[in-house]
Scaffold this motif. Structure first.
Motif, PDB file in Angstrom:
ATOM      1  N   SER A   1       0.832  -1.210   0.000  1.00 64.42           N
ATOM      2  CA  SER A   1       0.000   0.000   0.000  1.00 64.42           C
ATOM      3  C   SER A   1       0.869   1.264   0.000  1.00 64.42           C
ATOM      4  CB  SER A   1      -0.961   0.001   1.192  1.00 64.42           C
ATOM      5  OG  SER A   1      -0.267   0.304   2.394  1.00 64.42           O
TER       6      SER A   1
ATOM      7  N   ARG B   1       4.026   5.374   4.463  1.00 64.19           N
ATOM      8  CA  ARG B   1       3.860   6.381   3.424  1.00 64.19           C
ATOM      9  C   ARG B   1       2.865   7.420   3.919  1.00 64.19           C
ATOM     10  NH1 ARG B   1       1.963   5.164  -2.645  1.00 64.19           N
ATOM     11  NH2 ARG B   1       0.989   7.143  -3.131  1.00 64.19           N
TER      12      ARG B   1
ATOM     13  N   HIS C   1      -0.063   9.561   3.764  1.00 61.57           N
ATOM     14  CA  HIS C   1      -1.270   9.464   2.942  1.00 61.57           C
ATOM     15  C   HIS C   1      -1.782  10.856   2.571  1.00 61.57           C
ATOM     16  CE1 HIS C   1      -4.767   7.440   1.417  1.00 61.57           C
ATOM     17  NE2 HIS C   1      -5.566   8.216   2.143  1.00 61.57           N
ATOM     18  N   THR C   2      -1.888  11.717   3.578  1.00 63.42           N
ATOM     19  CA  THR C   2      -2.337  13.087   3.314  1.00 63.42           C
ATOM     20  C   THR C   2      -1.527  14.065   4.160  1.00 63.42           C
ATOM     21  OG1 THR C   2      -3.993  12.836   5.058  1.00 63.42           O
ATOM     22  CG2 THR C   2      -4.768  12.499   2.812  1.00 63.42           C
TER      23      THR C   2
ATOM     24  N   ALA D   1       2.693  14.385   1.850  1.00 60.55           N
ATOM     25  CA  ALA D   1       1.926  13.261   1.310  1.00 60.55           C
ATOM     26  C   ALA D   1       2.633  12.673   0.099  1.00 60.55           C
ATOM     27  CB  ALA D   1       0.537  13.735   0.918  1.00 60.55           C
TER      28      ALA D   1
ATOM     29  N   THR E   1      -2.649   4.133  12.776  1.00 63.20           N
ATOM     30  CA  THR E   1      -2.571   5.350  11.976  1.00 63.20           C
ATOM     31  C   THR E   1      -1.919   6.460  12.803  1.00 63.20           C
ATOM     32  OG1 THR E   1      -4.572   4.762  10.756  1.00 63.20           O
ATOM     33  CG2 THR E   1      -3.973   7.097  10.761  1.00 63.20           C
TER      34      THR E   1
ATOM     35  N   LEU F   1      -6.611   4.875   8.896  1.00 59.80           N
ATOM     36  CA  LEU F   1      -6.340   4.409   7.532  1.00 59.80           C
ATOM     37  C   LEU F   1      -6.283   2.891   7.546  1.00 59.80           C
ATOM     38  CD1 LEU F   1      -3.439   6.875   6.673  1.00 59.80           C
ATOM     39  CD2 LEU F   1      -5.771   6.988   5.787  1.00 59.80           C
TER      40      LEU F   1
END
Ligand code: GDP
Length: 310
Positions: free
Chosen positions: A88, A223, A225-226, A269, A286, A296
């Motif tokens: 992911s 990673r 995400h936002t 992000a 998360t 997430l």
């Protein structure tokens, strides 16, 4: 800097380490072969000294002003959702296959999951210098494998490169001059979509790997995400159900540069980073800004794909 996040899926001994090493040498990350060798050794010595793993599970190379994060995938089958979480983090996969051995059963699991996630594969048929190499047959075997794993038409239309990682070249044909890995770098940049960089939303990141560092303490890698995370920013950890685990400050943010990790002031992000400062959150939790309420989740893989493998 523009980004690409990829994973390399390869059976042990098919040449992943050698290829990534050549990518490091030929990219803008290090200018001299010598430097890579020295840095690898430095890290190993440090590792021995501290008795811990400090070698990153992620390597990053620079190519024409672009950063390519290369994530290591576990070769073994895993039932804890680890493979999904790792995949992911990326937007594309390089399936590296030995030109004589062909795709191996052990890599089907991870390949199937990557295809199930909709990731577009690039096939690199490596070691075409072997006397017993059968590159075209191996290409067909990859096609058959992807088809058996329910690949869609776009995934079946995968680009293929032939390579001798040990000599540091990869090309889309077996004829013609063999220079370097430029064609592979260009293909990755062209074929793998850039990560979405949603900077308007608050910071959120799915924790993918956990480690303990004697100096920094608990470190979670994932990673983003936002949003944006800044050093010392207030962050919280949420479990899979969205329950608060801990409020903390992002004490250190480390980004991947070559085989090293370097502290950065902030990260955005799309990038893959390590964060320290927490004591409780763990893998699959998360990390996010205080105002975020939804945890997430790694996208689960549809059951039919798994049924094909077992
Ligand atoms: P990994 O286990 O996938 O990381 O594989 P390595 O990079 O450690 O390589 C495994 C073995 O294959 C080593 O003995 C390498 O020297 C050899 N090797 C790597 N690349 C090539 C290649 O392009 N051609 C040939 N003939 N051997 C290679």
């Amino acid at each position: 800097m523009e980004l690409r996040n990829i994973a390399i899926i390869a059976h042990v001994d098919h040449g992943k380490t050698t290829l990534v090493d050549a990518m490091l040498r030929q990219s803008g990350t290090f200018r001299e072969n010598q430097q890579v060798a020295e840095r690898v050794m430095d890290s190993n010595d440090l590792e021995k000294e501290r008795g811990i793993t400090i070698l990153a599970k992620c390597t990053s190379v620079e190519w024409k002003g672009m950063r390519i994060n290369i994530v290591d995938t576990p070769g073994h089958a895993d039932f804890g959702g680890e493979v999904e979480r790792i995949l992911s983090m990326v937007d594309g996969v390089v399936v590296l296959v030995d030109a004589a051995e062909g795709p191996m059963p052990q890599t089907k699991f991870v390949t199937g999951k990557a295809l199930g996630l909709g990731l577009k594969p690039i096939v690199v048929i490596n070691k075409v210098d072997r006397g017993d190499a059968r590159p075209h047959e191996v290409h067909d075997e990859c096609f058959d494998l992807f088809a058996a794993l329910d690949a869609d038409d776009e995934q079946l239309d995968f680009p293929t490169m032939f390579a001798v990682g040990r000599d540091g070249w990869a090309d889309d044909s077996l004829e013609g001059p063999r220079k370097d890995l430029s064609a592979l770098f260009d293909l990755i940049v062209r074929h793998v979509p850039p990560p979405t960089r949603d900077l308007d939303k608050p910071f959120s990141m799915l924790a993918t790997t956990l480690e303990a560092d004697p100096y920094l303490g608990r470190i979670l890698t994932g990673r983003i995400h936002t949003g944006v995370v800044k050093t010392n920013m207030a962050v919280k950890g949420l479990d899979r159900e969205g329950n608060l685990i801990e409020n903390f400050r992002a004490a250190k943010i480390l980004a991947f540069r070559g085989i090293e990790r370097v502290p950065v002031e902030q990260a955005e992000a799309g990038d893959i980073v390590c964060i320290s400062g927490m004591t409780k959150p763990t893998v699959a939790d998360t990390l996010c800004a205080p105002e975020v309420t939804e945890p997430l989740k790694a996208q689960p893989i549809d059951p039919p794909t798994l049924a094909m493998i077992f």
